[in-house]
Design a protein around this motif. Sequence first.
Motif, mmCIF file in Angstrom:
data_model
loop_
_atom_site.group_PDB
_atom_site.id
_atom_site.type_symbol
_atom_site.label_atom_id
_atom_site.label_comp_id
_atom_site.label_asym_id
_atom_site.label_seq_id
_atom_site.Cartn_x
_atom_site.Cartn_y
_atom_site.Cartn_z
ATOM 1 N N MET A 1 47.156 35.459 33.607
ATOM 2 C CA MET A 1 47.095 34.021 33.874
ATOM 3 C C MET A 1 46.274 33.779 35.142
ATOM 4 S SD MET A 1 50.276 31.377 34.414
ATOM 5 C CE MET A 1 50.799 31.667 32.716
ATOM 6 N N PRO A 2 45.269 32.886 35.078
ATOM 7 C CA PRO A 2 44.421 32.630 36.244
ATOM 8 C C PRO A 2 45.230 32.120 37.432
ATOM 9 C CG PRO A 2 43.451 31.696 34.255
ATOM 10 C CD PRO A 2 44.838 32.111 33.891
ATOM 11 N N SER A 3 44.883 32.588 38.615
ATOM 12 C CA SER A 3 45.586 32.173 39.818
ATOM 13 C C SER A 3 45.041 30.842 40.317
ATOM 14 C CB SER A 3 45.403 33.233 40.907
ATOM 15 O OG SER A 3 45.795 32.718 42.165
ATOM 16 N N PRO A 4 45.911 29.906 40.696
ATOM 17 C CA PRO A 4 45.423 28.642 41.262
ATOM 18 C C PRO A 4 44.726 28.860 42.596
ATOM 19 C CG PRO A 4 47.803 28.800 41.506
ATOM 20 C CD PRO A 4 47.391 29.934 40.619
ATOM 21 N N PHE A 5 45.014 29.962 43.281
ATOM 22 C CA PHE A 5 44.361 30.256 44.548
ATOM 23 C C PHE A 5 42.907 30.691 44.344
ATOM 24 C CE2 PHE A 5 48.840 30.599 45.449
ATOM 25 C CZ PHE A 5 48.970 30.032 46.705
ATOM 26 N N ALA A 6 42.570 31.131 43.120
ATOM 27 C CA ALA A 6 41.206 31.577 42.842
ATOM 28 C C ALA A 6 40.210 30.430 42.820
ATOM 29 C CB ALA A 6 41.164 32.326 41.515
ATOM 30 N N SER A 7 40.703 29.196 42.714
ATOM 31 C CA SER A 7 39.803 28.038 42.678
ATOM 32 C C SER A 7 39.557 27.445 44.060
ATOM 33 C CB SER A 7 40.386 26.960 41.753
ATOM 34 O OG SER A 7 41.651 26.514 42.233
ATOM 35 N N LEU A 8 40.169 28.029 45.092
ATOM 36 C CA LEU A 8 39.970 27.524 46.447
ATOM 37 C C LEU A 8 38.568 27.858 46.945
ATOM 38 C CD1 LEU A 8 43.414 28.440 48.072
ATOM 39 C CD2 LEU A 8 42.641 26.191 47.272
ATOM 40 N N PRO A 9 38.013 27.070 47.852
ATOM 41 C CA PRO A 9 36.657 27.320 48.358
ATOM 42 C C PRO A 9 36.517 28.715 48.965
ATOM 43 C CG PRO A 9 37.424 25.146 49.027
ATOM 44 C CD PRO A 9 38.597 25.833 48.404
ATOM 45 N N GLY A 10 35.445 29.396 48.608
ATOM 46 C CA GLY A 10 35.129 30.704 49.163
ATOM 47 C C GLY A 10 35.854 31.869 48.527
ATOM 48 N N ALA A 11 36.714 31.622 47.545
ATOM 49 C CA ALA A 11 37.521 32.693 46.955
ATOM 50 C C ALA A 11 36.653 33.722 46.245
ATOM 51 C CB ALA A 11 38.533 32.113 45.986
ATOM 52 N N VAL A 12 36.829 34.978 46.599
ATOM 53 C CA VAL A 12 36.172 36.094 45.922
ATOM 54 C C VAL A 12 37.266 36.884 45.221
ATOM 55 C CG1 VAL A 12 34.850 38.224 46.213
ATOM 56 C CG2 VAL A 12 34.315 36.212 47.615
ATOM 57 N N VAL A 13 37.249 36.892 43.905
ATOM 58 C CA VAL A 13 38.317 37.489 43.110
ATOM 59 C C VAL A 13 37.995 38.953 42.827
ATOM 60 C CG1 VAL A 13 39.582 37.381 40.918
ATOM 61 C CG2 VAL A 13 38.878 35.271 42.079
ATOM 62 N N SER A 14 39.012 39.811 42.988
ATOM 63 C CA SER A 14 38.859 41.229 42.698
ATOM 64 C C SER A 14 38.671 41.418 41.198
ATOM 65 C CB SER A 14 40.088 42.001 43.181
ATOM 66 O OG SER A 14 39.958 43.376 42.943
ATOM 67 N N ALA A 15 37.598 42.114 40.821
ATOM 68 C CA ALA A 15 37.267 42.254 39.403
ATOM 69 C C ALA A 15 37.982 43.420 38.744
ATOM 70 C CB ALA A 15 35.750 42.415 39.229
ATOM 71 N N ASP A 16 38.330 44.438 39.509
ATOM 72 C CA ASP A 16 38.980 45.607 38.919
ATOM 73 C C ASP A 16 39.931 46.234 39.928
ATOM 74 O OD1 ASP A 16 37.255 46.814 40.738
ATOM 75 O OD2 ASP A 16 35.812 47.407 39.207
ATOM 76 N N GLY A 17 40.519 47.365 39.555
ATOM 77 C CA GLY A 17 41.463 48.034 40.442
ATOM 78 C C GLY A 17 42.847 47.437 40.348
ATOM 79 N N PRO A 18 43.770 47.885 41.194
ATOM 80 C CA PRO A 18 45.162 47.445 41.111
ATOM 81 C C PRO A 18 45.366 45.974 41.446
ATOM 82 C CG PRO A 18 44.815 48.775 43.083
ATOM 83 C CD PRO A 18 43.572 48.899 42.263
ATOM 84 N N ASP A 19 44.386 45.347 42.093
ATOM 85 C CA ASP A 19 44.511 43.937 42.472
ATOM 86 C C ASP A 19 43.592 43.034 41.653
ATOM 87 O OD1 ASP A 19 46.423 44.255 44.691
ATOM 88 O OD2 ASP A 19 44.794 45.395 45.600
ATOM 89 N N ALA A 20 43.193 43.511 40.490
ATOM 90 C CA ALA A 20 42.304 42.731 39.629
ATOM 91 C C ALA A 20 42.907 41.361 39.332
ATOM 92 C CB ALA A 20 42.040 43.486 38.334
ATOM 93 N N GLY A 21 42.092 40.324 39.488
ATOM 94 C CA GLY A 21 42.538 38.961 39.244
ATOM 95 C C GLY A 21 43.053 38.249 40.476
ATOM 96 N N ALA A 22 43.385 39.008 41.523
ATOM 97 C CA ALA A 22 43.843 38.399 42.775
ATOM 98 C C ALA A 22 42.637 38.107 43.669
ATOM 99 C CB ALA A 22 44.814 39.328 43.490
ATOM 100 N N VAL A 23 42.795 37.172 44.578
ATOM 101 C CA VAL A 23 41.716 36.844 45.514
ATOM 102 C C VAL A 23 41.607 37.954 46.546
ATOM 103 C CG1 VAL A 23 40.870 35.206 47.224
ATOM 104 C CG2 VAL A 23 42.029 34.368 45.164
ATOM 105 N N TRP A 24 40.419 38.563 46.641
ATOM 106 C CA TRP A 24 40.209 39.653 47.602
ATOM 107 C C TRP A 24 40.026 39.091 49.007
ATOM 108 C CZ3 TRP A 24 41.610 44.317 47.881
ATOM 109 C CH2 TRP A 24 40.990 45.237 48.732
#
Length: 382
Positions: A1-24
Amino acid sequence: MPSPFASLPGAVVSADGPDAGAVWHYGNPVGEQRALEDGRAVVELARGVITVAGPDRLSWLNSITSQNLLGLAEGESSETLVLDPSGRIEHAVRVVEDGEQLWLLVDHDEAAGLLDFLQKMRFMLRVEIEDVTDAHAVLGSTKPLFALAAPRDQTASEPIEDFRTVVWHDPWSQVALGGHQYAGDDHDYSAWSWYETIVTRDFAAGLAGRAASDLLSVAGVAASEALRIAARRPRFATEVDERSIPHELDWLRSAVHLNKGCYRGQETVAKVHNLGHPPRRLVLLHLDGSDGVLPGAGTEVVQGEAVVGHVTSSALHHELGPIALAVVKRSADPTAQLAVRADGTEVAAAQEVIVPPSAGASAEVPRLPRLGAVTRPPRAAG
């Protein structure tokens, strides 16, 4: 499920690894790190969430994992490990009791495997297990969430609607009852403060909206990882491989009770702690940052020409500079200068011992004469 925090300005989302989908990160990893450490920011974590209800929940989970969970009180947090019969780590579980059910937090990709294991171990006991990840988000902070989420200006926004909180407080800051610490006294673990708050997805979206209005500061996972590494705090998704046993990562200090009853893998835990030594050990590496190289997980750690281990996680810390956790052979000289082979270069790495080569062999067992050896009485004086 997409994170609402991923739509915040400047958000760079982790594409892979254990934190995939979270904002890096949100464009300022170092600044976010300082804000998170100072208790001024919150980070959404990549977590799986499982609940266990039923009157047998505590005694049941206690019987199949490494920590003593009997008597866990409402609101109390703990940590436990699922081990295989040889004592190797299969799951690392954050546990909190809310008075009606247990909440189990794991790294996101671990949830399905843990759920499958728990379902197989139910037998005829009165427990009800459910994966509720899709309905919940998990927010990390160094201070309680509501100290951060309260309105800065009551005229600017209505107070956040009150709701029943479920908060896991990391026990890593001190040695748990029945646990054991291999690390020396050169590091102040008591300074580590970490909370993971379970909220509904709708509530998380509301917090993201507050962040968009500059009413709440946010940080990316890069910030929380840097603080975790500096705290020498192991994580299943990064420090554990198919051979890992708890002793190698100093995980006896928070997730293992050495005097509880039997559970799967308990024989290995006791044997290594009392009579043997873990074959590998966790170290913190302070890396030479002059080449601007930050080694990734799996990067070789060398002592001279010999490969002695590998990096498990790394980060650029706002005070310490480039640092990494690594698992090395027990035989690696704890006083030696190490190096990390990354991007075709060798990066100098000063090691800070976490688990010493002497870890284990804690039982005072007298050494017996070698079979067949001749023993003679001491020669009389004169």
